[in-house]
Design a protein around this motif. Structure first.
Motif, mmCIF file in Angstrom:
data_model
loop_
_atom_site.group_PDB
_atom_site.id
_atom_site.type_symbol
_atom_site.label_atom_id
_atom_site.label_comp_id
_atom_site.label_asym_id
_atom_site.label_seq_id
_atom_site.Cartn_x
_atom_site.Cartn_y
_atom_site.Cartn_z
ATOM 1 N N PHE A 1 1.035 1.403 -0.423
ATOM 2 C CA PHE A 1 1.278 1.101 0.986
ATOM 3 C C PHE A 1 0.640 -0.232 1.373
ATOM 4 O O PHE A 1 1.260 -1.057 2.057
ATOM 5 C CB PHE A 1 0.718 2.229 1.861
ATOM 6 C CG PHE A 1 0.967 2.059 3.328
ATOM 7 C CD1 PHE A 1 2.183 2.422 3.886
ATOM 8 C CD2 PHE A 1 -0.025 1.543 4.166
ATOM 9 C CE1 PHE A 1 2.416 2.269 5.257
ATOM 10 C CE2 PHE A 1 0.200 1.385 5.521
ATOM 11 C CZ PHE A 1 1.422 1.751 6.070
ATOM 12 N N THR A 2 -0.582 -0.473 0.929
ATOM 13 C CA THR A 2 -1.252 -1.742 1.265
ATOM 14 C C THR A 2 -0.534 -2.916 0.609
ATOM 15 O O THR A 2 -0.394 -3.983 1.217
ATOM 16 C CB THR A 2 -2.728 -1.725 0.830
ATOM 17 O OG1 THR A 2 -2.817 -1.498 -0.580
ATOM 18 C CG2 THR A 2 -3.493 -0.635 1.575
ATOM 19 N N ARG A 3 -0.077 -2.729 -0.630
ATOM 20 C CA ARG A 3 0.662 -3.804 -1.299
ATOM 21 C C ARG A 3 1.973 -4.099 -0.585
ATOM 22 O O ARG A 3 2.380 -5.264 -0.465
ATOM 23 C CB ARG A 3 0.929 -3.434 -2.773
ATOM 24 C CG ARG A 3 -0.300 -3.475 -3.660
ATOM 25 C CD ARG A 3 0.078 -3.435 -5.127
ATOM 26 N NE ARG A 3 0.723 -2.177 -5.488
ATOM 27 C CZ ARG A 3 0.059 -1.093 -5.900
ATOM 28 N NH1 ARG A 3 -1.256 -1.124 -5.995
ATOM 29 N NH2 ARG A 3 0.722 -0.006 -6.230
ATOM 30 N N GLN A 4 2.628 -3.064 -0.115
ATOM 31 C CA GLN A 4 3.891 -3.246 0.602
ATOM 32 C C GLN A 4 3.692 -3.994 1.922
ATOM 33 O O GLN A 4 4.641 -4.589 2.439
ATOM 34 C CB GLN A 4 4.540 -1.886 0.873
ATOM 35 C CG GLN A 4 5.080 -1.208 -0.376
ATOM 36 C CD GLN A 4 5.556 0.198 -0.115
ATOM 37 O OE1 GLN A 4 5.196 0.823 0.887
ATOM 38 N NE2 GLN A 4 6.379 0.727 -1.020
ATOM 39 N N HIS A 5 2.468 -3.957 2.428
ATOM 40 C CA HIS A 5 2.158 -4.654 3.680
ATOM 41 C C HIS A 5 1.349 -5.924 3.414
ATOM 42 O O HIS A 5 0.466 -6.296 4.187
ATOM 43 C CB HIS A 5 1.432 -3.716 4.646
ATOM 44 C CG HIS A 5 2.330 -2.638 5.201
ATOM 45 N ND1 HIS A 5 2.634 -1.492 4.509
ATOM 46 C CD2 HIS A 5 3.015 -2.567 6.376
ATOM 47 C CE1 HIS A 5 3.450 -0.742 5.231
ATOM 48 N NE2 HIS A 5 3.707 -1.370 6.365
ATOM 49 N N TYR A 6 1.641 -6.561 2.288
ATOM 50 C CA TYR A 6 1.192 -7.928 1.979
ATOM 51 C C TYR A 6 -0.310 -8.065 1.754
ATOM 52 O O TYR A 6 -0.892 -9.104 2.038
ATOM 53 C CB TYR A 6 1.653 -8.882 3.083
ATOM 54 C CG TYR A 6 3.118 -8.742 3.412
ATOM 55 C CD1 TYR A 6 4.097 -9.181 2.529
ATOM 56 C CD2 TYR A 6 3.536 -8.132 4.593
ATOM 57 C CE1 TYR A 6 5.448 -9.027 2.805
ATOM 58 C CE2 TYR A 6 4.888 -7.977 4.886
ATOM 59 C CZ TYR A 6 5.827 -8.421 3.985
ATOM 60 O OH TYR A 6 7.166 -8.261 4.253
ATOM 61 N N GLN B 1 -7.416 -4.164 -1.003
ATOM 62 C CA GLN B 1 -6.661 -2.908 -1.059
ATOM 63 C C GLN B 1 -7.614 -1.723 -1.087
ATOM 64 O O GLN B 1 -7.433 -0.740 -0.351
ATOM 65 C CB GLN B 1 -5.773 -2.891 -2.305
ATOM 66 C CG GLN B 1 -4.635 -3.890 -2.292
ATOM 67 C CD GLN B 1 -3.932 -3.958 -3.633
ATOM 68 O OE1 GLN B 1 -4.211 -3.165 -4.532
ATOM 69 N NE2 GLN B 1 -3.025 -4.914 -3.775
ATOM 70 N N GLN C 1 0.821 6.799 9.302
ATOM 71 C CA GLN C 1 1.453 5.937 10.306
ATOM 72 C C GLN C 1 0.632 5.864 11.582
ATOM 73 O O GLN C 1 0.542 4.806 12.213
ATOM 74 C CB GLN C 1 2.868 6.437 10.607
ATOM 75 C CG GLN C 1 3.847 6.265 9.456
ATOM 76 C CD GLN C 1 3.975 4.816 9.018
ATOM 77 O OE1 GLN C 1 3.944 3.895 9.835
ATOM 78 N NE2 GLN C 1 4.112 4.605 7.703
ATOM 79 N N PHE D 1 -2.175 3.477 10.757
ATOM 80 C CA PHE D 1 -1.694 2.111 10.569
ATOM 81 C C PHE D 1 -1.387 1.436 11.905
ATOM 82 O O PHE D 1 -1.610 0.224 12.076
ATOM 83 C CB PHE D 1 -0.446 2.116 9.682
ATOM 84 C CG PHE D 1 0.096 0.737 9.395
ATOM 85 C CD1 PHE D 1 -0.668 -0.222 8.754
ATOM 86 C CD2 PHE D 1 1.385 0.399 9.798
ATOM 87 C CE1 PHE D 1 -0.170 -1.498 8.499
ATOM 88 C CE2 PHE D 1 1.892 -0.875 9.544
ATOM 89 C CZ PHE D 1 1.114 -1.821 8.895
ATOM 90 N N LYS D 2 -0.881 2.198 12.855
ATOM 91 C CA LYS D 2 -0.555 1.640 14.171
ATOM 92 C C LYS D 2 -1.793 1.107 14.885
ATOM 93 O O LYS D 2 -1.696 0.218 15.735
ATOM 94 C CB LYS D 2 0.125 2.696 15.038
ATOM 95 C CG LYS D 2 1.561 2.996 14.627
ATOM 96 C CD LYS D 2 2.189 4.058 15.522
ATOM 97 C CE LYS D 2 3.627 4.356 15.085
ATOM 98 N NZ LYS D 2 4.244 5.428 15.907
ATOM 99 N N GLY E 1 -0.425 -5.637 11.664
ATOM 100 C CA GLY E 1 -0.819 -4.793 10.544
ATOM 101 C C GLY E 1 -2.164 -5.188 9.958
ATOM 102 O O GLY E 1 -3.153 -5.360 10.678
ATOM 103 N N PHE E 2 -2.196 -5.364 8.647
ATOM 104 C CA PHE E 2 -3.445 -5.671 7.950
ATOM 105 C C PHE E 2 -3.786 -7.160 7.948
ATOM 106 O O PHE E 2 -4.826 -7.545 7.399
ATOM 107 C CB PHE E 2 -3.364 -5.194 6.493
ATOM 108 C CG PHE E 2 -3.173 -3.713 6.337
ATOM 109 C CD1 PHE E 2 -3.951 -2.818 7.058
ATOM 110 C CD2 PHE E 2 -2.221 -3.211 5.466
ATOM 111 C CE1 PHE E 2 -3.790 -1.449 6.908
ATOM 112 C CE2 PHE E 2 -2.052 -1.843 5.298
ATOM 113 C CZ PHE E 2 -2.826 -0.957 6.030
#
Length: 229
Positions: A14-19, A26, A54, A57-58, A64-65
């Protein structure tokens, strides 16, 4: 209720998917997300893993991160700059200071010659610039090789191998050179000599001294560095 290993792996994905590219960031975010999800489950055991993720994350906002990544990059750049400064100061202590002063005096004598000062300054500035970028290219190749071998990217390691905020300093000698034509008094020439020698010292520190101690600094910064799978 605790997260399972597959759920932990899912958080890394999930962290990788969000750059978030770097393993240390991570891990930091995964620890935060895991603790928050478990706290949610303590209050509401029926909440699904995806829903809890979710919700958490919000809380990071619309970016986001990215804010966390930016803050961490600033902190690591600051740490790296302190390492450079620590080694730089050693060149102005015995016995290294003798070589430093001799180098400054040599450059000063070259620039002091009215007939060749401008040309010498241009050559020195050009040499510093070219050597800096050649060093960065070499370091970047080494960085890519280690990432391929280890399968992980570490933020401080990327900074050590060419991505520090100090890269922009490579153009400063040319700024000094542009001023030389109109300022040729002794004080200005001494300052330029000191600055050019300092830049060469900084290059040496960035491309040889710190990389040679990279593993030591990475272990101090990341206790898990040797344990990373």
């Amino acid at each position: 209720m605790k997260l399972t290993p597959p759920q932990i792996d899912q958080l890394y994905t999930f962290t990788r998917q969000h750059y978030v590219e770097h393993y240390d960031l991570q891990t930091e975010l995964v620890d935060h997300l895991a603790n928050s999800i478990e706290e949610q489950w303590a209050e509401n055991p029926k909440r699904s893993f995806e829903e809890a993720l979710q919700i958490e994350f919000k809380k990071f906002g619309i970016f986001g991160f990215m804010d966390v990544v930016e803050q961490r990059q600033k902190a690591m750049n600051k740490r790296y700059n302190k390492l450079v400064w620590h080694h730089f100061k050693s060149f102005f202590r015995l016995p290294q200071i003798l070589g430093t002063l001799l180098s400054i005096f040599f450059v000063f004598q070259l620039l002091k010659s009215i007939t060749i000062s401008h040309e010498v300054a241009a050559i020195l500035a050009f040499f510093i610039l070219i050597s800096f970028w050649v060093g960065l290219i070499r370091m970047n190749r080494k960085r890519k090789k280690t990432v391929k071998e280890e399968g992980k990217k570490w933020l401080l390691k990327d900074i050590i191998y060419g991505y520090s905020s100090m890269a922009g300093m490579s153009y400063l000698p040319f700024q000094i050179f542009l001023q030389l034509e109109n300022h040729s008094n002794v004080i200005t020439l001494f300052f330029m000599s000191f600055f050019m020698v300092s830049m060469i010292i900084i290059e040496y520190i960035m491309f040889f001294v710190i990389p040679s101690k990279a593993v030591e600094y990475l272990k101090l910064t990341y206790p898990e560095y040797d344990l990373a799978p």
